[in-house]
Design an enzyme around this catalytic site. Structure first.
Site, short mmCIF file in Angstrom:
data_model
loop_
_atom_site.label_atom_id
_atom_site.label_comp_id
_atom_site.label_asym_id
_atom_site.label_seq_id
_atom_site.Cartn_x
_atom_site.Cartn_y
_atom_site.Cartn_z
N LYS A 140 0.85 -1.19 0.00
CA LYS A 140 0.00 0.00 0.00
C LYS A 140 0.88 1.24 0.00
O LYS A 140 1.89 1.29 0.72
CB LYS A 140 -0.91 -0.03 1.24
CG LYS A 140 -1.97 1.06 1.27
CD LYS A 140 -2.86 0.88 2.50
CE LYS A 140 -3.95 1.94 2.58
NZ LYS A 140 -4.81 1.76 3.78
N SER A 185 -9.57 1.66 2.99
CA SER A 185 -8.78 2.43 2.05
C SER A 185 -7.74 1.58 1.29
O SER A 185 -7.09 2.08 0.38
CB SER A 185 -8.05 3.54 2.80
OG SER A 185 -7.17 2.99 3.79
N SER A 231 -9.83 -0.82 7.20
CA SER A 231 -9.32 -0.57 5.85
C SER A 231 -8.62 -1.74 5.18
O SER A 231 -8.26 -1.65 4.01
CB SER A 231 -8.37 0.64 5.86
OG SER A 231 -9.09 1.82 6.10
#
Length: 505
Positions: A61, A140, A164
């Site tokens: 990420k 996210s 997330s």
């Protein structure tokens, strides 16, 4: 399959699924990765593998710092940032022989539930809805989840502040694991909310997630929130007691069914999948027990006071002077009476980030502190207390914790749905007004936030579902398993048991 062929397949899938926008920086941009895969293949052939991850491609990420690849947090504020160091989790993966793959797309600074708040554009799920319209990948860590779901990597790292990692996993049919807070180092992870942020793992199977967790689960002296070595040893000693050692193999589990998770908004297909999963575990010999987590109904509003408050403090340093990209031209005003960085922050942050900074700044203000921030902290403690009351294993961080609660029988894990509905279409999200879109996104986290507030390990495992009230392309939903603090291995064990269960819907 050789590691080289596996890597080539990952590269091919990055090209094949380019339109899903899961990746910000592709694997091909990293020098020397191909030779490293060949070297890992050679070690594999002669039996000298560094670890189970040797030669495997792990996507990252893009809010986790990497020296060899840019770290943008999907924000204009950091579009020119290059980290001078690797995060601890990156160093640990590389020492294990893993190949740091692509940097994946996300909601800006991790703030969002659908991966639509990115400077690089929205992430699209590989699932499709009616008329072939793309669905939300969750947020996210949506880019990491889609990269795993479409075979662009062996596994991926994400961050989980309020769900997330688990939410995108539930929306994409993958496994998403949030370890106990402090188990995995946060050093080198761009902070959103320090007391909640946890590096999580996404994989196709729980066994893959376990492999990655085994590499990352170590104390890091550079991270002040990292669980100390003596605490880790103490937890292991408590779990080695006869009533907790090897529970899944030695005795049937007591599984808690949280009454408060049976929301009226829970769609019929999700409720049916939840019941089917529970029945399948019951067929394996485990027993089901209703439990009450009464304070969880207050968890979501508490979270959206605490997380923005911490975010407003963490993001204060991005002013274009010390950190972040400075806006071109002069700021508002002139001379000594002008504002030093108003234009930079106004242009550098997206709408959702600015919204949360404002929310956080308000709740930390002198007039609002007692009514909002302090009350939210009290609710957080009540949520933790509710979980402590239902688990058989005492919270090892509490004073005097030592195994079972005086022989009182409680549950080993709690199992409920990860989300209240299947993924919405991106068009439905875009058609909402800004205020309504944010409110709907906040509500999406209602079932994942409680475990985050309490710092507990939780995993979302995909379970087959009917298609009566869902989008035609979605045939799996996420079921969430939550354990007591430090009981991460049991959560992973139950995740594997659920994968192996014969679930009929």
């Amino acid at each position: 399959m050789s590691l080289l062929r596996e890597a080539e397949k990952c590269i091919a899938n990055q090209t094949r699924f380019l339109e899903l926008n899961a990746v910000i920086t592709p694997l091909q941009s990293q020098a020397g990765w191909l030779q490293r895969v060949r070297d890992a293949d050679a070690r594999r052939e002669n039996g000298t593998q560094k670890s189970a991850l040797d030669g495997r491609i792990i996507a990252i990420k893009d809010n986790i710092c990497t020296r060899s690849l840019p770290t943008t947090c999907a924000s204009a504020m950091l579009e020119k940032f290059s980290s001078p160091f690797d995060a601890t989790v990156i160093s640990a993966l590389e020492e294990s022989g893993a190949i740091i793959g692509s940097k994946t797309n996300l909601d800006e600074f991790g703030m969002g539930s659908h991966s639509t708040n990115s400077r690089f554009g929205e992430v699209k799920s590989s699932f499709c809805g009616n008329s072939g319209e793309p669905l939300s990948a969750g947020g996210s860590s949506g880019g990491s989840a889609v990269a795993v779901a479409t075979g662009q990597c062996y596994a991926a790292l994400g961050t989980d502040t309020g769900g997330s990692v688990r939410l995108p996993a539930a929306y994409t049919g993958t496994v998403g694991f949030k370890p106990s807070y402090g188990r995995v180092s946060r050093w080198g992870v761009v902070a959103y909310a320090n007391s909640l942020d946890t590096v999580g793992i996404i994989g196709q199977k729980t066994s893959v997630v376990r492999e990655v967790f085994g590499v990352l689960n170590h104390h890091d002296p550079r991270d002040p929130t990292s669980l100390p070595t003596n605490s880790r040893s103490r937890i292991s000693a408590l779990l080695s007691q006869s009533q907790f050692s090897n529970r899944l193999a030695s005795r049937p589990l007591r599984i808690g069914v949280p009454l408060e998770y049976n929301l009226t908004e829970l769609t019929p297909s999700l409720r049916k999948a939840w019941l089917s999963a529970l029945k399948a575990l019951e067929k394996q010999g485990h027993s089901l027990h209703p439990v009450s987590l009464s304070s969880t109904r207050h968890a979501l509003p508490a979270y959206y006071i605490l997380a923005p408050a911490e975010a407003s403090s963490n993001l204060a340093k991005y002013d274009g002077i010390r950190y972040g990209t400075r806006a071109a031209g002069p700021d508002s005003g002139e001379g000594l009476n002008g504002y030093l960085y108003a234009k930079t922050r106004g242009e550098g942050f997206g709408a959702e980030v600015k919204r949360r900074i404002l929310l956080g700044s308000f709740s930390l203000s002198a007039d609002a502190m007692d009514n909002y921030f302090i009350q939210a902290q009290r609710i957080r403690r009540l949520v933790q207390s509710d979980f402590d009351k239902v688990f058989a294993f005492n919270n090892p961080l509490r004073t005097g914790a030592s195994g079972d609660k005086d022989g009182v029988s409680r549950v080993d894990v709690v199992i409920g749905p990860t989300t209240s509905s299947t993924p919405p279409s991106l068009s439905s999200i875009q058609n909402d007004s800004d205020a309504m879109a944010s409110l709907n996104a906040y509500v999406t986290d209602v079932l994942t936030v409680p475990a985050s507030l309490a710092g507990l390990p939780a995993i979302s495992v995909p379970v087959s579902t009917t298609k009566t009230d869902t989008n035609p392309g979605v045939d799996k939903v996420g079921i969430q398993i939550i354990g007591q603090y430090g009981d991460d291995d049991l959560v992973l064990d139950v995740g594997e048991a659920l994968e192996q269960a014969e679930i009929t819907v």
